[in-house]
Design a protein around this motif. Structure first.
Motif: not given
Length: 386
Positions: A4-6, A28-35, A42-51
């Motif tokens: 989780l990235i905060i 192979g990590y699941e990455v979640i971003v809280s912002v 929308e620029k974050l999503k192409p990186l393969g993370v969930r916002v």
């Protein structure tokens, strides 16, 4: 592994940390971003993370809103159950880390700078230090971006045994390539890239632009940056007035900063405090001389020599300006006079000397500030602590 990235700002992750996020996804990590939600998410999503959106307000301290933010973080941790959390900037560092401590989730804090409030000896500063001591001392690792900030916190009993220095956010050397120093045939272009607020030295930059323009009308001053909500009313009329007088060219917020930087000759960064200045690092990567303040987070980005006997007060610059090891000039913060002296000093150098300073700046960044160093440090700490 779920990470989780905060953070407080999606665009900050895009500009300075997307390579770190990509490296986690590649593993192979699941990455979640809280912002907070804004147009940059929308620029974050192409990186393969969930916002996941947060109710974080970047400015101000409202106890009720901050309590709601803290409760949101607790709920997020309960739902997502990450294996580790990474926090950036002050509110995520404090409220996000406290939530992680309560939920017994390992977390890594990145202190990107102290800021005026934290350095203030008043009640607010003391309260923030107590809060930081509570969360930082329980962290798996606390990353500092300069040794001055690290010492300040450790002298107050914070992160004494669990800290590590990073070279700021590092620079992607491929996205910020060296660009040949441009011709000065049409004059010298001086550029500042900063948020338009007092602590970034905007008032000193305005004063320097007015003074230098009177003496050297062929020198151009340019500014890239966006207003803060609370500063627009104060500074917008000043900028418009300088534009009308032909003293300043204002770009506003732009996405092609490297292109504008490459067209410039000298980069000025008069900030009062930084974690580690990304502007100075990117200017150095581009191959431009940097004039910046002699404060932690800025002074590390340039190489200067010993002052000669006739050096003007308040600035540090090469005693032998043709020495290619020197990459910029340091001057005292909060002083328009020192900034003016620094600009006048570099204007006395030859074209060749300024060009060589830019080459030295690139070498300094390549050697010490590659973004890969930051990526490796995060993976090392995650593998070590988790």
């Amino acid at each position: 592994m779920k990470i989780l990235i905060i953070s407080n700002y999606a665009n900050g992750l895009i500009l300075f940390r997307k390579e770190v996020l990509k490296s986690f996804v590649k593993c192979g990590y699941e990455v979640i971003v809280s912002v907070p939600e804004d147009e940059n998410c929308e620029k974050l999503k192409p990186l393969g993370v969930r916002v996941v959106y947060s109710r974080l307000e970047r400015r101000g301290m409202n106890p009720i809103k901050d309590l709601k933010l803290f409760m949101d973080y607790l709920k997020l941790l309960r739902i997502e159950k990450p294996d580790v959390a990474l926090t950036y900037t002050i509110k995520p560092n404090l409220y996000g880390s406290l939530a992680c401590a309560i939920k017994k989730i390992p977390y890594l804090i990145n202190i990107t700078g102290l800021g005026t409030a934290l350095e203030n000896p008043g009640l607010l500063g003391k309260s923030l230090l107590l809060f930081y001591k509570m969360v930082a001392n329980r962290a798996a690792c606390v990353f500092f971006q300069n040794a001055g900030n690290q010492k300040f916190m450790q002298d107050r009993g914070i992160a004494v045994k669990n800290s590590r220095l990073l070279p700021g956010s590092g620079v992607n050397l491929q996205e910020h390539p060296f660009v040949k120093y441009p011709s000065e045939g049409d004059g010298i272009r001086i550029l500042a890239v900063l948020r338009i607020m007092k602590d970034k030295g905007i008032e000193e930059y305005f004063e320097a632009a007015k003074t230098i323009h009177q003496k050297y009308p062929e020198i151009s001053f340019e500014l890239v940056g966006e207003y803060e909500e609370e500063t627009r009313e104060k500074y917008e009329p000043v900028i418009k007035n300088l534009e009308n007088q032909g003293i300043l060219k204002y770009y506003g917020h732009i996405d092609n900063v490297p292109e504008v930087m490459a067209q410039s000759h000298i980069i000025v960064h008069p900030s009062y405090h930084e974690g580690l200045s990304n502007v100075c690092l990117e200017a150095g990567a581009c191959g431009r001389p940097v004039l910046t303040t002699d404060v932690p987070g800025c002074r590390e980005t340039v190489v200067v020599g010993e002052n000669s006997d006739d050096s003007p007060g308040g600035i540090l610059f090469p005693a032998h300006s043709s020495d290619v090891h020197h990459s910029g000039i340091l001057f005292s913060a909060k002083s328009s006079e020192a900034l003016i002296l620094a600009i006048e000093s570099i204007l006395k150098f030859t074209f060749k000397q300024r060009e060589e300073m830019g080459i030295a700046a690139r070498k300094h960044v390549e050697k010490n500030f590659s973004r890969q160093i930051v990526i490796d440090a995060y993976h090392d700490e995650i593998e070590k602590k988790i």
